[in-house]
Design a protein around this motif. Structure first.
Motif, PDB file in Angstrom:
ATOM      1  N   GLY A   1      15.640   0.456  -1.619  1.00 10.16           N
ATOM      2  CA  GLY A   1      14.546   0.914  -2.466  1.00 10.16           C
ATOM      3  C   GLY A   1      13.553  -0.177  -2.807  1.00 10.16           C
ATOM      4  O   GLY A   1      12.408   0.108  -3.150  1.00 10.16           O
ATOM      5  N   GLY A   2      13.957  -1.427  -2.737  1.00  6.98           N
ATOM      6  CA  GLY A   2      13.055  -2.527  -3.062  1.00  6.98           C
ATOM      7  C   GLY A   2      12.583  -2.457  -4.501  1.00  6.98           C
ATOM      8  O   GLY A   2      13.276  -1.962  -5.392  1.00  6.98           O
ATOM      9  N   MET A   3      11.367  -2.943  -4.752  1.00  5.64           N
ATOM     10  CA  MET A   3      10.819  -2.954  -6.106  1.00  5.64           C
ATOM     11  C   MET A   3      10.329  -1.575  -6.544  1.00  5.64           C
ATOM     12  O   MET A   3      10.477  -1.198  -7.701  1.00  5.64           O
ATOM     13  N   ALA A   4       9.723  -0.808  -5.626  1.00 14.84           N
ATOM     14  CA  ALA A   4       9.059   0.454  -6.002  1.00 14.84           C
ATOM     15  C   ALA A   4       9.899   1.693  -5.730  1.00 14.84           C
ATOM     16  O   ALA A   4       9.586   2.769  -6.216  1.00 14.84           O
ATOM     17  N   GLY A   5      10.932   1.575  -4.926  1.00 11.75           N
ATOM     18  CA  GLY A   5      11.817   2.703  -4.698  1.00 11.75           C
ATOM     19  C   GLY A   5      11.433   3.591  -3.524  1.00 11.75           C
ATOM     20  O   GLY A   5      10.359   3.466  -2.933  1.00 11.75           O
ATOM     21  N   VAL A   6      12.336   4.504  -3.210  1.00 10.71           N
ATOM     22  CA  VAL A   6      12.166   5.475  -2.132  1.00 10.71           C
ATOM     23  C   VAL A   6      12.391   6.869  -2.702  1.00 10.71           C
ATOM     24  O   VAL A   6      13.325   7.082  -3.483  1.00 10.71           O
ATOM     25  N   VAL A   7      11.515   7.799  -2.330  1.00  5.15           N
ATOM     26  CA  VAL A   7      11.624   9.189  -2.776  1.00  5.15           C
ATOM     27  C   VAL A   7      11.737  10.085  -1.557  1.00  5.15           C
ATOM     28  O   VAL A   7      10.958   9.951  -0.607  1.00  5.15           O
ATOM     29  N   VAL A   8      12.695  11.004  -1.554  1.00  5.67           N
ATOM     30  CA  VAL A   8      12.781  12.018  -0.517  1.00  5.67           C
ATOM     31  C   VAL A   8      12.755  13.374  -1.213  1.00  5.67           C
ATOM     32  O   VAL A   8      13.475  13.598  -2.187  1.00  5.67           O
TER      33      VAL A   8
ATOM     34  N   GLY B   1      11.380   0.226   0.300  1.00  3.45           N
ATOM     35  CA  GLY B   1      10.339   0.536  -0.674  1.00  3.45           C
ATOM     36  C   GLY B   1       9.361  -0.589  -0.913  1.00  3.45           C
ATOM     37  O   GLY B   1       8.181  -0.351  -1.160  1.00  3.45           O
ATOM     38  N   ASP B   2       9.831  -1.839  -0.848  1.00  4.08           N
ATOM     39  CA  ASP B   2       8.985  -3.008  -1.100  1.00  4.08           C
ATOM     40  C   ASP B   2       8.258  -2.852  -2.437  1.00  4.08           C
ATOM     41  O   ASP B   2       8.825  -2.370  -3.407  1.00  4.08           O
ATOM     42  N   ALA B   3       6.968  -3.232  -2.490  1.00  2.00           N
ATOM     43  CA  ALA B   3       6.228  -3.238  -3.758  1.00  2.00           C
ATOM     44  C   ALA B   3       5.566  -1.911  -4.086  1.00  2.00           C
ATOM     45  O   ALA B   3       5.248  -1.645  -5.243  1.00  2.00           O
ATOM     46  N   ALA B   4       5.319  -1.047  -3.077  1.00  2.00           N
ATOM     47  CA  ALA B   4       4.563   0.188  -3.323  1.00  2.00           C
ATOM     48  C   ALA B   4       5.353   1.470  -3.052  1.00  2.00           C
ATOM     49  O   ALA B   4       4.898   2.553  -3.383  1.00  2.00           O
ATOM     50  N   GLY B   5       6.502   1.380  -2.436  1.00  2.00           N
ATOM     51  CA  GLY B   5       7.354   2.541  -2.268  1.00  2.00           C
ATOM     52  C   GLY B   5       7.153   3.320  -0.982  1.00  2.00           C
ATOM     53  O   GLY B   5       6.142   3.170  -0.293  1.00  2.00           O
ATOM     54  N   VAL B   6       8.138   4.153  -0.688  1.00  2.00           N
ATOM     55  CA  VAL B   6       8.124   5.037   0.480  1.00  2.00           C
ATOM     56  C   VAL B   6       8.436   6.449   0.011  1.00  2.00           C
ATOM     57  O   VAL B   6       9.391   6.658  -0.743  1.00  2.00           O
ATOM     58  N   THR B   7       7.624   7.404   0.445  1.00  2.00           N
ATOM     59  CA  THR B   7       7.852   8.817   0.141  1.00  2.00           C
ATOM     60  C   THR B   7       8.117   9.565   1.434  1.00  2.00           C
ATOM     61  O   THR B   7       7.363   9.426   2.407  1.00  2.00           O
TER      62      THR B   7
ATOM     63  N   GLY C   1      18.269  -0.644  -4.652  1.00  4.15           N
ATOM     64  CA  GLY C   1      17.431  -1.764  -5.062  1.00  4.15           C
ATOM     65  C   GLY C   1      16.989  -1.624  -6.508  1.00  4.15           C
ATOM     66  O   GLY C   1      17.567  -0.858  -7.292  1.00  4.15           O
ATOM     67  N   LEU C   2      15.934  -2.322  -6.885  1.00  5.55           N
ATOM     68  CA  LEU C   2      15.427  -2.249  -8.258  1.00  5.55           C
ATOM     69  C   LEU C   2      14.642  -0.968  -8.493  1.00  5.55           C
ATOM     70  O   LEU C   2      14.631  -0.427  -9.599  1.00  5.55           O
ATOM     71  N   GLY C   3      13.964  -0.483  -7.458  1.00  8.74           N
ATOM     72  CA  GLY C   3      13.118   0.700  -7.615  1.00  8.74           C
ATOM     73  C   GLY C   3      13.873   2.011  -7.590  1.00  8.74           C
ATOM     74  O   GLY C   3      13.376   3.038  -8.043  1.00  8.74           O
ATOM     75  N   GLY C   4      15.070   1.987  -7.044  1.00 10.39           N
ATOM     76  CA  GLY C   4      15.895   3.179  -7.037  1.00 10.39           C
ATOM     77  C   GLY C   4      15.600   4.142  -5.895  1.00 10.39           C
ATOM     78  O   GLY C   4      14.628   3.984  -5.156  1.00 10.39           O
ATOM     79  N   LEU C   5      16.441   5.149  -5.796  1.00 10.01           N
ATOM     80  CA  LEU C   5      16.299   6.219  -4.806  1.00 10.01           C
ATOM     81  C   LEU C   5      16.267   7.542  -5.551  1.00 10.01           C
ATOM     82  O   LEU C   5      17.148   7.821  -6.362  1.00 10.01           O
ATOM     83  N   LYS C   6      15.242   8.350  -5.290  1.00 12.89           N
ATOM     84  CA  LYS C   6      15.152   9.674  -5.894  1.00 12.89           C
ATOM     85  C   LYS C   6      15.275  10.716  -4.795  1.00 12.89           C
ATOM     86  O   LYS C   6      14.402  10.831  -3.934  1.00 12.89           O
ATOM     87  N   ASP C   7      16.365  11.459  -4.821  1.00 13.24           N
ATOM     88  CA  ASP C   7      16.591  12.528  -3.844  1.00 13.24           C
ATOM     89  C   ASP C   7      16.352  13.857  -4.541  1.00 13.24           C
ATOM     90  O   ASP C   7      17.170  14.303  -5.346  1.00 13.24           O
TER      91      ASP C   7
ATOM     92  N   GLY D   1       0.790  -1.233   0.000  1.00 16.43           N
ATOM     93  CA  GLY D   1       0.000   0.000   0.000  1.00 16.43           C
ATOM     94  C   GLY D   1       0.820   1.278   0.000  1.00 16.43           C
ATOM     95  O   GLY D   1       0.297   2.357  -0.272  1.00 16.43           O
ATOM     96  N   GLY D   2       2.104   1.186   0.312  1.00 18.04           N
ATOM     97  CA  GLY D   2       2.961   2.363   0.322  1.00 18.04           C
ATOM     98  C   GLY D   2       2.944   3.103   1.652  1.00 18.04           C
ATOM     99  O   GLY D   2       2.000   2.974   2.439  1.00 18.04           O
ATOM    100  N   VAL D   3       3.991   3.872   1.892  1.00 18.40           N
ATOM    101  CA  VAL D   3       4.126   4.663   3.121  1.00 18.40           C
ATOM    102  C   VAL D   3       4.556   6.077   2.751  1.00 18.40           C
ATOM    103  O   VAL D   3       5.391   6.277   1.867  1.00 18.40           O
ATOM    104  N   LYS D   4       3.953   7.057   3.437  1.00 16.99           N
ATOM    105  CA  LYS D   4       4.372   8.449   3.290  1.00 16.99           C
ATOM    106  C   LYS D   4       4.673   9.014   4.667  1.00 16.99           C
ATOM    107  O   LYS D   4       3.866   8.909   5.582  1.00 16.99           O
ATOM    108  N   ILE D   5       5.851   9.612   4.800  1.00 15.07           N
ATOM    109  CA  ILE D   5       6.252  10.275   6.044  1.00 15.07           C
ATOM    110  C   ILE D   5       6.436  11.750   5.726  1.00 15.07           C
ATOM    111  O   ILE D   5       7.271  12.113   4.903  1.00 15.07           O
TER     112      ILE D   5
END
Length: 200
Positions: A180-187, A132-138, A155-161, A110-114
C-alpha cells in the motif's frame, strides 16, 4: 566424503505431481462447465467430471479431466502491463483493452487507476502488483469479478477492499500483491458515476 540424502529427504517432483489448490480445482470446474455449455460433454459426464475435479489432489488428476477439451484462450503471452504514476498520473481503461496475466502499477506522485470495466480478459487469473507509493493505486473491477488480497502488504496507506465475494462463473480472479505504500491501494466495483458512463 559427500553424504547421501536420506530416504526421508523430499524428492524433486514434476509440476503435474504438485498438489492442487482450491483455485486450480475451480478453474477446471469452470472449464468443464463451459465445455458442457458448448455441447462438448453431456450433463451426465459433466456431473462425473465435476465430482472428480472437486476430489482431485494433484495437477495430473485435474489435467486428465480436460485432456480431451480445447485449451481455453489465454493472454499469457502478452507482456506485463506497467503503469507508473510519475508526477502526472497514469490510467488504463475504461476503454476496451486486453488484459495480460501480469499488471504492475506504481502510484508515484500522480497516482494510478486501472479500470477493468470494459476490459477483454480471457484468463482465469490476473496478478496485479500494486504499489501505492505517495499517491495511491485504484483498481476497478466489474460486478461478479473477485479480488484476492491476501498477498498484499497494506503498508502505511493501507488496503481498502470494497468488492463483493460473489464470483460469477467464467470471470477472472484478480490476485493482488505488492504494498500500500504511503497512500494505499483501493480495489472496488464501479461507482454510480462510472456505471452511468458505462451505460451511456
Amino acid at each position: 566424503m559427500t553424504s547421501q540424502p536420506s530416504e526421508s529427504s523430499p524428492r524433486p517432483t514434476s509440476t503435474g505431481g504438485l498438489r492442487a489448490s482450491h483455485d486450480d480445482r475451480e478453474a477446471v470446474v469452470e472449464q468443464l462447465r463451459d465445455a458442457a455449455a458448448e455441447g462438448r460433454i453431456d450433463l451426465d459426464e459433466l456431473d462425473s467430471r465435476l465430482e472428480q475435479a472437486l476430489n482431485s489432489k494433484t495437477h495430473d488428476e485435474l489435467a486428465a479431466l480436460t485432456a480431451d477439451l480445447p485449451r481455453p484462450e489465454s493472454a499469457v503471452d502478452l507482456p506485463p502491463l506497467e503503469l507508473n504514476g510519475g508526477v502526472h498520473g497514469a490510467s488504463r481503461g475504461p476503454e476496451r483493452w486486453e488484459v495480460p496475466g501480469h499488471v504492475i502499477a506504481r502510484g508515484g506522485l500522480g497516482g494510478v487507476k486501472i479500470d477493468f470495466s470494459r476490459a477483454e480478459c480471457r484468463l482465469r487469473e490476473v496478478v496485479v502488483e500494486a504499489y501505492g507509493d505517495a499517491a495511491g493505486v485504484t483498481i476497478v473491477i466489474p460486478d461478479g469479478w473477485v479480488a484476492e488480497t491476501g498477498g498484499m502488504n497494506p503498508g502505511l496507506g493501507g488496503l481498502k477492499d470494497k468488492t463483493t465475494p460473489d464470483r460469477l462463473p467464467g470471470t477472472p480472479l484478480i490476485r493482488l500483491t505488492g504494498s500500500g505504500g504511503m497512500a494505499g491501494v483501493v480495489v472496488r466495483h464501479p461507482n454510480r458515476w462510472e456505471r452511468r458512463k458505462l451505460q451511456g
